[in-house]
Scaffold this motif. Structure first.
Motif, PDB file in Angstrom:
ATOM      1  N   UNK A   1      26.568  43.612 -29.386  1.00 24.08           N
ATOM      2  CA  UNK A   1      27.763  44.355 -29.786  1.00 24.08           C
ATOM      3  C   UNK A   1      28.613  44.745 -28.582  1.00 24.08           C
ATOM      4  N   UNK A   2      28.203  44.357 -27.407  1.00 20.98           N
ATOM      5  CA  UNK A   2      28.961  44.680 -26.205  1.00 20.98           C
ATOM      6  C   UNK A   2      28.175  44.287 -24.970  1.00 20.98           C
ATOM      7  N   UNK A   3      28.781  44.449 -23.834  1.00 19.15           N
ATOM      8  CA  UNK A   3      28.114  44.104 -22.577  1.00 19.15           C
ATOM      9  C   UNK A   3      26.832  44.917 -22.435  1.00 19.15           C
ATOM     10  N   UNK A   4      25.749  44.253 -22.110  1.00 18.27           N
ATOM     11  CA  UNK A   4      24.480  44.934 -21.871  1.00 18.27           C
ATOM     12  C   UNK A   4      23.695  45.301 -23.111  1.00 18.27           C
ATOM     13  N   UNK A   5      24.129  44.854 -24.275  1.00 16.84           N
ATOM     14  CA  UNK A   5      23.463  45.228 -25.518  1.00 16.84           C
ATOM     15  C   UNK A   5      22.208  44.382 -25.763  1.00 16.84           C
ATOM     16  N   UNK A   6      21.316  44.941 -26.565  1.00 15.32           N
ATOM     17  CA  UNK A   6      20.106  44.284 -27.070  1.00 15.32           C
ATOM     18  C   UNK A   6      19.023  44.066 -26.008  1.00 15.32           C
ATOM     19  N   UNK A   7      19.018  44.875 -24.990  1.00 17.02           N
ATOM     20  CA  UNK A   7      17.929  44.821 -24.016  1.00 17.02           C
ATOM     21  C   UNK A   7      16.749  45.603 -24.592  1.00 17.02           C
ATOM     22  N   UNK A   8      15.614  44.928 -24.746  1.00 18.26           N
ATOM     23  CA  UNK A   8      14.420  45.557 -25.340  1.00 18.26           C
ATOM     24  C   UNK A   8      13.284  45.580 -24.333  1.00 18.26           C
ATOM     25  N   UNK A   9      12.559  46.667 -24.319  1.00 17.20           N
ATOM     26  CA  UNK A   9      11.411  46.817 -23.428  1.00 17.20           C
ATOM     27  C   UNK A   9      10.104  46.568 -24.184  1.00 17.20           C
ATOM     28  N   UNK A  10      10.156  46.501 -25.500  1.00 22.20           N
ATOM     29  CA  UNK A  10       8.945  46.521 -26.316  1.00 22.20           C
ATOM     30  C   UNK A  10       8.405  45.141 -26.704  1.00 22.20           C
ATOM     31  N   UNK A  11       8.837  44.075 -26.072  1.00 20.70           N
ATOM     32  CA  UNK A  11       8.373  42.748 -26.453  1.00 20.70           C
ATOM     33  C   UNK A  11       7.209  42.318 -25.540  1.00 20.70           C
ATOM     34  N   UNK A  12       6.050  42.024 -26.121  1.00 22.31           N
ATOM     35  CA  UNK A  12       4.910  41.576 -25.318  1.00 22.31           C
ATOM     36  C   UNK A  12       5.197  40.247 -24.601  1.00 22.31           C
ATOM     37  N   UNK A  13       4.489  40.029 -23.523  1.00 21.75           N
ATOM     38  CA  UNK A  13       4.693  38.858 -22.655  1.00 21.75           C
ATOM     39  C   UNK A  13       4.668  37.540 -23.433  1.00 21.75           C
ATOM     40  N   UNK A  14       3.657  37.306 -24.251  1.00 19.82           N
ATOM     41  CA  UNK A  14       3.542  36.033 -24.968  1.00 19.82           C
ATOM     42  C   UNK A  14       4.696  35.828 -25.945  1.00 19.82           C
ATOM     43  N   UNK A  15       5.075  36.905 -26.634  1.00 23.96           N
ATOM     44  CA  UNK A  15       6.199  36.813 -27.557  1.00 23.96           C
ATOM     45  C   UNK A  15       7.502  36.561 -26.798  1.00 23.96           C
ATOM     46  N   UNK A  16       7.659  37.222 -25.657  1.00 26.56           N
ATOM     47  CA  UNK A  16       8.850  37.022 -24.828  1.00 26.56           C
ATOM     48  C   UNK A  16       8.962  35.564 -24.403  1.00 26.56           C
ATOM     49  N   UNK A  17       7.854  34.990 -23.942  1.00 26.80           N
ATOM     50  CA  UNK A  17       7.862  33.583 -23.525  1.00 26.80           C
ATOM     51  C   UNK A  17       8.212  32.672 -24.701  1.00 26.80           C
ATOM     52  N   UNK A  18       7.621  32.930 -25.875  1.00 31.01           N
ATOM     53  CA  UNK A  18       7.910  32.113 -27.068  1.00 31.01           C
ATOM     54  C   UNK A  18       9.367  32.245 -27.496  1.00 31.01           C
ATOM     55  N   UNK A  19       9.863  33.468 -27.542  1.00 37.40           N
ATOM     56  CA  UNK A  19      11.250  33.705 -27.990  1.00 37.40           C
ATOM     57  C   UNK A  19      12.254  33.072 -27.027  1.00 37.40           C
ATOM     58  N   UNK A  20      11.998  33.178 -25.732  1.00 36.70           N
ATOM     59  CA  UNK A  20      12.909  32.591 -24.753  1.00 36.70           C
ATOM     60  C   UNK A  20      12.873  31.068 -24.837  1.00 36.70           C
ATOM     61  N   UNK A  21      11.703  30.497 -25.026  1.00 37.27           N
ATOM     62  CA  UNK A  21      11.594  29.045 -25.185  1.00 37.27           C
ATOM     63  C   UNK A  21      12.326  28.586 -26.439  1.00 37.27           C
ATOM     64  N   UNK A  22      12.125  29.285 -27.551  1.00 36.55           N
ATOM     65  CA  UNK A  22      12.801  28.907 -28.801  1.00 36.55           C
ATOM     66  C   UNK A  22      14.315  29.033 -28.662  1.00 36.55           C
ATOM     67  N   UNK A  23      14.774  30.108 -28.032  1.00 29.43           N
ATOM     68  CA  UNK A  23      16.214  30.296 -27.838  1.00 29.43           C
ATOM     69  C   UNK A  23      16.782  29.195 -26.951  1.00 29.43           C
ATOM     70  N   UNK A  24      16.066  28.857 -25.919  1.00 29.46           N
ATOM     71  CA  UNK A  24      16.512  27.809 -25.003  1.00 29.46           C
ATOM     72  C   UNK A  24      16.602  26.468 -25.722  1.00 29.46           C
ATOM     73  N   UNK A  25      15.577  26.128 -26.488  1.00 26.14           N
ATOM     74  CA  UNK A  25      15.595  24.868 -27.237  1.00 26.14           C
ATOM     75  C   UNK A  25      16.754  24.842 -28.229  1.00 26.14           C
ATOM     76  N   UNK A  26      17.021  25.978 -28.834  1.00 26.60           N
ATOM     77  CA  UNK A  26      18.113  26.040 -29.810  1.00 26.60           C
ATOM     78  C   UNK A  26      19.461  25.824 -29.129  1.00 26.60           C
TER      79      UNK A  26
END
Length: 183
Positions: A110-135
């Protein structure tokens, strides 16, 4: 067209920061294929972070982070990477519209710097970033050969951008947050 090396991307970042060029002008010097290659490299750098860093490193916030509430340099690596993932939907929304498609996104910045989350576990972060990158890479790969590369959409913050401009924005955004994480 010129090769878009990591050094060339860094040079573009410096020139845009100094106001010597804008994203669209810089992007127009490259083909979508060249931009896609640079995007793949920028994302590979980010994807390596949750793989090689410990959960503690990913969650670490710089000393004084509470006092730097308006600065993205207060973020942990996890926060920076979750922001990159969410911001990608903003690029895809506009890029889809440039080729005549509409898509709904459950997560949107919704703006610059939005949607930064601290609560994502390492494995989920790696999976989500890989999926986003592939997309994102898959989207660029699927841009029709007859797409109008001169059509533009207002980015709100960076002017009117074409498909190439939006792709360059994603690369520079990756570069900025990668440098932030390393700091």
């Amino acid at each position: 067209m010129a090769e878009l090396t990591p050094a060339a991307v860094a040079d573009i970042r410096q020139r845009t920061a100094r106001g010597e060029t804008d994203l669209e002008t810089a992007a127009s010097a490259y083909t979508l294929a060249e931009l896609r290659g640079a995007l793949e490299r920028s994302r590979a750098t980010l994807q390596a972070i949750p793989v090689r860093w410990s959960p503690e490193q990913l969650q670490f916030r710089p000393p004084g982070a509470e006092q730097a509430a308006e600065s993205e340099d207060r973020w942990s690596a996890t926060e920076a990477l979750t922001h990159v993932i969410a911001t990608q939907n903003w690029y895809l929304l506009h890029m889809n519209r440039l080729i005549g498609r509409r898509e709904h996104f459950d997560l949107m910045v919704r703006g610059l710097g939005d949607q930064a989350r601290q609560d994502m576990p390492r494995d989920e972060l790696a999976r989500e970033l890989t999926a986003a990158t592939q997309r994102l890479l898959g989207f660029v790969d699927a841009i029709p050969a007859d797409a109008d590369l001169s059509a533009r959409r207002d980015s709100t913050f960076f002017g009117d951008l074409s498909l190439r401009g939006w792709t360059l924005l994603a690369i520079l955004h990756d570069l900025d947050h990668g440098a932030q994480i390393e700091r």
